[in-house]
Design a protein around this motif. Structure first.
Motif, PDB file in Angstrom:
ATOM      1  N   ALA A 309       5.436  -4.501  14.595  1.00 22.72           N
ATOM      2  CA  ALA A 309       6.635  -4.299  13.786  1.00 22.72           C
ATOM      3  C   ALA A 309       6.614  -5.171  12.534  1.00 22.72           C
ATOM      4  CB  ALA A 309       7.874  -4.600  14.614  1.00 22.72           C
ATOM      5  N   GLY A 310       5.690  -6.139  12.480  1.00 23.63           N
ATOM      6  CA  GLY A 310       5.672  -7.080  11.360  1.00 23.63           C
ATOM      7  C   GLY A 310       6.849  -8.036  11.401  1.00 23.63           C
ATOM      8  N   ALA A 311       7.348  -8.309  12.608  1.00 26.62           N
ATOM      9  CA  ALA A 311       8.541  -9.155  12.754  1.00 26.62           C
ATOM     10  C   ALA A 311       8.165 -10.627  12.700  1.00 26.62           C
ATOM     11  CB  ALA A 311       9.238  -8.823  14.060  1.00 26.62           C
ATOM     12  N   PHE A 312       8.009 -11.133  11.472  1.00 30.33           N
ATOM     13  CA  PHE A 312       7.552 -12.515  11.303  1.00 30.33           C
ATOM     14  C   PHE A 312       8.546 -13.528  11.853  1.00 30.33           C
ATOM     15  CE2 PHE A 312       7.716 -16.397   8.771  1.00 30.33           C
ATOM     16  CZ  PHE A 312       6.466 -16.914   9.062  1.00 30.33           C
ATOM     17  N   ASP A 313       9.833 -13.360  11.516  1.00 31.15           N
ATOM     18  CA  ASP A 313      10.832 -14.344  11.936  1.00 31.15           C
ATOM     19  C   ASP A 313      10.911 -14.451  13.452  1.00 31.15           C
ATOM     20  OD1 ASP A 313      11.385 -14.989   9.381  1.00 31.15           O
ATOM     21  OD2 ASP A 313      13.121 -13.646   9.198  1.00 31.15           O
ATOM     22  N   PHE A 314      10.882 -13.303  14.102  1.00 29.86           N
ATOM     23  CA  PHE A 314      10.936 -13.281  15.563  1.00 29.86           C
ATOM     24  C   PHE A 314       9.710 -13.970  16.151  1.00 29.86           C
ATOM     25  CE2 PHE A 314      11.620 -10.355  19.483  1.00 29.86           C
ATOM     26  CZ  PHE A 314      12.206 -11.422  20.154  1.00 29.86           C
ATOM     27  N   ALA A 315       8.551 -13.672  15.571  1.00 33.02           N
ATOM     28  CA  ALA A 315       7.307 -14.286  16.042  1.00 33.02           C
ATOM     29  C   ALA A 315       7.388 -15.799  15.911  1.00 33.02           C
ATOM     30  CB  ALA A 315       6.117 -13.742  15.255  1.00 33.02           C
ATOM     31  N   ASN A 316       7.979 -16.235  14.822  1.00 33.20           N
ATOM     32  CA  ASN A 316       8.100 -17.663  14.566  1.00 33.20           C
ATOM     33  C   ASN A 316       8.981 -18.334  15.623  1.00 33.20           C
ATOM     34  OD1 ASN A 316       7.463 -19.855  13.101  1.00 33.20           O
ATOM     35  ND2 ASN A 316       8.990 -19.531  11.499  1.00 33.20           N
ATOM     36  N   ILE A 317      10.067 -17.665  15.993  1.00 37.95           N
ATOM     37  CA  ILE A 317      10.941 -18.198  17.042  1.00 37.95           C
ATOM     38  C   ILE A 317      10.203 -18.260  18.376  1.00 37.95           C
ATOM     39  CG2 ILE A 317      13.002 -17.688  18.409  1.00 37.95           C
ATOM     40  CD1 ILE A 317      14.159 -16.487  15.785  1.00 37.95           C
ATOM     41  N   LEU A 318       9.445 -17.193  18.670  1.00 35.71           N
ATOM     42  CA  LEU A 318       8.662 -17.167  19.905  1.00 35.71           C
ATOM     43  C   LEU A 318       7.642 -18.311  19.920  1.00 35.71           C
ATOM     44  CD1 LEU A 318       8.047 -13.344  20.259  1.00 35.71           C
ATOM     45  CD2 LEU A 318       9.424 -14.757  21.778  1.00 35.71           C
ATOM     46  N   HIS A 319       7.082 -18.598  18.769  1.00 33.83           N
ATOM     47  CA  HIS A 319       6.123 -19.699  18.648  1.00 33.83           C
ATOM     48  C   HIS A 319       6.772 -21.013  19.115  1.00 33.83           C
ATOM     49  CE1 HIS A 319       3.074 -21.971  15.871  1.00 33.83           C
ATOM     50  NE2 HIS A 319       3.019 -22.347  17.124  1.00 33.83           N
ATOM     51  N   GLY A 320       7.990 -21.259  18.612  1.00 31.68           N
ATOM     52  CA  GLY A 320       8.720 -22.456  19.020  1.00 31.68           C
ATOM     53  C   GLY A 320       8.951 -22.469  20.520  1.00 31.68           C
ATOM     54  N   PHE A 321       9.293 -21.326  21.049  1.00 22.76           N
ATOM     55  CA  PHE A 321       9.545 -21.193  22.485  1.00 22.76           C
ATOM     56  C   PHE A 321       8.292 -21.502  23.297  1.00 22.76           C
ATOM     57  CE2 PHE A 321      10.039 -18.756  26.379  1.00 22.76           C
ATOM     58  CZ  PHE A 321      11.316 -19.094  26.759  1.00 22.76           C
ATOM     59  N   ILE A 322       7.160 -21.000  22.795  1.00 22.31           N
ATOM     60  CA  ILE A 322       5.873 -21.214  23.476  1.00 22.31           C
ATOM     61  C   ILE A 322       5.554 -22.712  23.558  1.00 22.31           C
ATOM     62  CG2 ILE A 322       3.376 -20.966  23.123  1.00 22.31           C
ATOM     63  CD1 ILE A 322       4.042 -18.087  22.118  1.00 22.31           C
ATOM     64  N   GLU A 323       5.797 -23.404  22.435  1.00 25.35           N
ATOM     65  CA  GLU A 323       5.529 -24.839  22.411  1.00 25.35           C
ATOM     66  C   GLU A 323       6.424 -25.564  23.414  1.00 25.35           C
ATOM     67  OE1 GLU A 323       3.146 -26.347  20.819  1.00 25.35           O
ATOM     68  OE2 GLU A 323       2.467 -24.449  19.964  1.00 25.35           O
ATOM     69  N   LYS A 324       7.690 -25.197  23.391  1.00 29.62           N
ATOM     70  CA  LYS A 324       8.662 -25.880  24.244  1.00 29.62           C
ATOM     71  C   LYS A 324       8.373 -25.631  25.720  1.00 29.62           C
ATOM     72  CE  LYS A 324      13.303 -25.587  24.023  1.00 29.62           C
ATOM     73  NZ  LYS A 324      14.511 -25.038  23.415  1.00 29.62           N
ATOM     74  N   ASP A 543      17.649 -10.798   9.140  1.00 35.29           N
ATOM     75  CA  ASP A 543      18.422 -11.463  10.194  1.00 35.29           C
ATOM     76  C   ASP A 543      18.012 -10.994  11.584  1.00 35.29           C
ATOM     77  OD1 ASP A 543      19.814 -12.900   8.356  1.00 35.29           O
ATOM     78  OD2 ASP A 543      21.391 -11.384   8.166  1.00 35.29           O
ATOM     79  N   ARG A 544      16.734 -10.974  11.811  1.00 37.41           N
ATOM     80  CA  ARG A 544      16.144 -10.627  13.104  1.00 37.41           C
ATOM     81  C   ARG A 544      16.428  -9.195  13.554  1.00 37.41           C
ATOM     82  NH1 ARG A 544      17.596 -15.079  17.212  1.00 37.41           N
ATOM     83  NH2 ARG A 544      18.406 -16.335  15.500  1.00 37.41           N
ATOM     84  N   ILE A 545      16.887  -8.358  12.624  1.00 36.56           N
ATOM     85  CA  ILE A 545      17.019  -6.939  12.952  1.00 36.56           C
ATOM     86  C   ILE A 545      15.990  -6.182  12.119  1.00 36.56           C
ATOM     87  CG2 ILE A 545      18.532  -4.910  12.876  1.00 36.56           C
ATOM     88  CD1 ILE A 545      20.872  -6.853  13.183  1.00 36.56           C
ATOM     89  N   ILE A 546      15.304  -5.220  12.768  1.00 37.19           N
ATOM     90  CA  ILE A 546      14.312  -4.436  12.045  1.00 37.19           C
ATOM     91  C   ILE A 546      14.977  -3.167  11.517  1.00 37.19           C
ATOM     92  CG2 ILE A 546      12.051  -3.327  12.196  1.00 37.19           C
ATOM     93  CD1 ILE A 546      11.577  -6.014  13.167  1.00 37.19           C
TER      94      ILE A 546
END
Length: 669
Positions: A309-324, A543-546
């Motif tokens: 989907a090219g959802a960069f912002d969502f991916a970025n949030i998931l990245h933070g989640f992965i680290e945590k 705003d996280r909506i595609i």
DNA sequence: TTAGGGTTAG
């Protein structure tokens, strides 16, 4: 056991997982307290600390109990396999328990070859060590992972001679191995040989039928099984997902009496793989709503959906989640993360993820990074990375070479691409596959050497397939070679007569050449055969909506908003001297209508919507399902200049980053 | 001993 014992244990446990503490408090503790600590070690570092403490207390690590426990815990800890190997090699006379521990550890660390080698070594070296059911079960798993039918049959024969083939574990292992190797009849025989059966054995057989693609038989079996557990349900679920029967999968998912994280990962990953990224996101949200914690596999699935989907912002949030959540060290997760960042248009973030894995990079890590760079037009960097990979001692595989050729073709490096292609045989000892030939056709075609590409196809040793011809057809349409395009179209049609995309490509060739009559006849042929053009769409994340735009679709509020903004933008560009390029329009229509039809391409709507809604100065990221047309390409460049914006468009084949009036593809796509 | 995840040409 006294409460006091538990208190001490708890205390020690806390120290063991808190890696920074030197565990000095424990030096005076009872040796067996310390030993029990080994079971609680979650990381290699804490395990090593406990080990050194064990040595200090005077317990010999070769002592039978200590040595076994240590080995057992080492293989369970992430990245502990090398440590375990070292311990094992220093053990003077390993017994069958230790051999089995190592065989299992090696299988689980993705080293099935070493695992089988150890099984053989055990049989050769130690006359006292006749393999037991565990040895067979673990080694069979290795054979299954390797899809080694020969190895599997050998193991079956050996088990037969000592009568272990009827054993529950061994029999289940055999069923699974044969299933994995695609020999469903052998799997059934092994199942029938078994003396006793439990739900695990039934599940193994069920899986074997699913693997063989026999969903109907599997379903019948599932209904008549004497036992059924959550795994049986999960097998059914995965079977439908793999067969692409998403509706049936959804039914099973709703029908399941229980769900665990495997069930969730299966549906999420299944949707993502089938390109249903919205559904994948929805399942992920549902998982969170139900209070479940996402594990590394479901996260992989959602990331895959983000990449599509090219959802960069969502991916970025998931990245933070992965680290945590502590998944940041898992190589496979990082590989997906890297790939997702690259596909969401952010190579720099992809590189950060890449560099974070200093000595754990797998061949997939390297390959993904190369593709990431290539997609963004950094062909030279991708080639440099390839050399770096070789220097680090990793041998390229077939997929690495495809990626390398892909990099060359997208950066216009024809000569270098040819060199690598020649090297395949001579240096890397690989036989080029149809995919590699496809890359070469693309390499010549993109560079405008369509005739050379045609000759290349005619003299290749493999039978060219529809994809090969279609690649060339695409190149003809970009470079406007009508004659060749007609010839090539015939070849594609012989192989795959009903592909609408090919007709579109040919009609585009006619449009560019101004041959409106020929073009119209192609369109008529399409209509009479009931073919439809794949509608072009573009999506943008706000705003996280595609939001997805389709040219010519019905107007809703969102589309209306985009149209209004687009009108304003086009006026501004026209004032600056822009006139639309009409070559890419598909219909032979009146001039004014033509202009409208180009003006309304979905990517322009998406950009306009982004300008209206996003904060000023924020990069606009757009994902498109088809290749971008010439006019849109020009408009994007102009907008980036007029509005002082960075626009990133991912089209079907690559990325375009527009900045200050120019594009990263250097107008080469 | 059974079930779920990652890279590639168009």
């Amino acid at each position: 056991m006294t409460p006091y014992y538990y208190c001490v244990l708890q205390l020690l446990y806390e120290y063991a997982v808190g890696v920074e503490e030197p565990l000095s408090v424990m030096n005076s503790s009872q040796p067996f307290f310390i030993l029990s600590l080994l079971n609680h070690c979650k990381t290699l570092i804490s395990l090593k600390q406990v080990h050194s403490t064990v040595l200090k207390t005077g317990l010999d690590s070769h002592h039978s109990i200590t040595g076994k426990l240590l080995l057992h815990c080492s293989v369970l800890v992430p990245d502990g396999i090398d440590y375990a190997c070292r311990l094992f090699r220093h053990t003077p006379e390993p017994d069958i328990f230790m051999y089995n521990t190592m065989i299992r550890g090696l299988v689980e660390s993705d080293r099935p070859n070493n695992s089988i080698a150890l099984f053989v070594e055990m049989r050769k070296n130690s006359v006292y060590h006749v393999p037991d059911s565990f040895s067979f079960a673990f080694t069979l798993k290795a054979a299954a992972n390797l899809r080694s039918l020969r190895g599997g049959i050998q193991l079956h024969c050996q088990a037969l001679t000592i009568g272990l083939n009827t054993h529950l574990f061994v029999g289940t292992g055999l069923v699974s191995m044969y299933g994995e190797c695609g020999c469903i009849d052998f799997a059934w025989n092994a199942f029938e040989e078994m003396r006793e059966l439990n739900v695990v054995a039934w599940n193994a057989l069920l899986t074997a039928y699913m693997r063989a693609g026999d969903v109907k038989v599997a379903r019948q079996m599932f209904l008549s099984m004497p036992f059924r557990d959550l795994t049986s349900w999960n097998v059914m679920l995965a079977g439908h997902v793999k067969a692409g029967e998403l509706e049936l999968a959804r039914e099973v998912f709703l029908e399941m009496p229980d769900k665990d994280d495997v069930s969730w990962s299966t549906v999420i990953g299944g949707c993502a793989h089938s390109g249903l990224f919205d559904e994948a996101f929805e399942y992920f949200r549902e998982l969170r709503r139900e209070g479940m914690r996402a594990n590394e596999v479901s996260l992989t699935g959602v990331l895959l959906a983000c990449a599509q989907a090219g959802a960069f912002d969502f991916a970025n949030i998931l990245h933070g989640f992965i680290e945590k959540a502590g998944f940041g060290w898992i190589v496979s997760v990082n590989n997906v993360l890297l790939d997702t960042y690259a596909k969401c248009g952010n190579v720099r973030m992809a590189q950060l993820v890449f560099e974070r894995l200093p000595d754990k990079k797998s061949i997939i890590t390297w390959t993904s990074m190369m593709v990431g760079l290539a997609m963004h037009g950094h062909g030279e960097e991708a080639i440099n990375l390839f050399h770096e990979m070789e220097e680090s001692g990793i041998k390229p595989d077939e997929i690495t070479l495809i990626s390398l050729l892909y990099a060359c073709s997208h950066a216009g490096l024809v000569e270098q691409g040819c060199e690598f292609f020649d090297k395949m045989k001579q240096v890397y000892n690989m036989e080029p596959s149809i995919e590699h030939y496809g890359c070469m056709v693309d390499l010549y075609g993109r560079a405008g050497e369509v005739q050379k590409a045609y000759e290349f196809i005619c003299q290749m040793p493999l039978q060219p397939n529809a994809i090969i011809w279609r690649t060339l057809l695409g190149a003809c349409s970009i470079h406007g070679d009508v004659k060749l395009a007609e010839k090539v179209k015939e070849r594609v049609s012989e192989l795959e007569p009903s592909d609408s995309g090919d007709h579109i490509l040919l009609s585009n060739v006619y449009a560019v050449a101004g041959k409106w009559k020929d073009k119209a006849s192609v369109r008529r042929a399409m209509t009479s055969q009931g073919m439809k053009k794949t509608p072009g769409w573009s999506s943008i994340e706000v705003d996280r909506i595609i939001y997805t735009f389709v040219a010519g679709a019905k107007h809703d509020e969102i589309t209306e908003e985009a149209y209004e903004k687009l009108k304003e933008i086009m006026l501004r560009l026209r004032a600056g001297g822009y006139t639309p390029e009409l070559g890419s329009v598909l219909h032979d229509i009146e001039l004014e209508e033509k202009e409208n039809s180009v003006t309304m391409h979905s990517e322009k709507l998406a950009v306009a919507f982004g300008i209206a809604r996003l904060c000023k100065g924020k990069t606009i990221r757009i994902v498109k399902n088809l290749r971008i047309c010439r006019d849109c390409h020009t408009v994007m460049k102009l907008i980036s200049q007029a509005y002082n914006l960075e626009i990133v468009v991912r089209d079907r084949s690559r990325f375009h980053t527009y900045k200050s009036g120019s594009c990263s593809c250097r107008d080469y796509w």
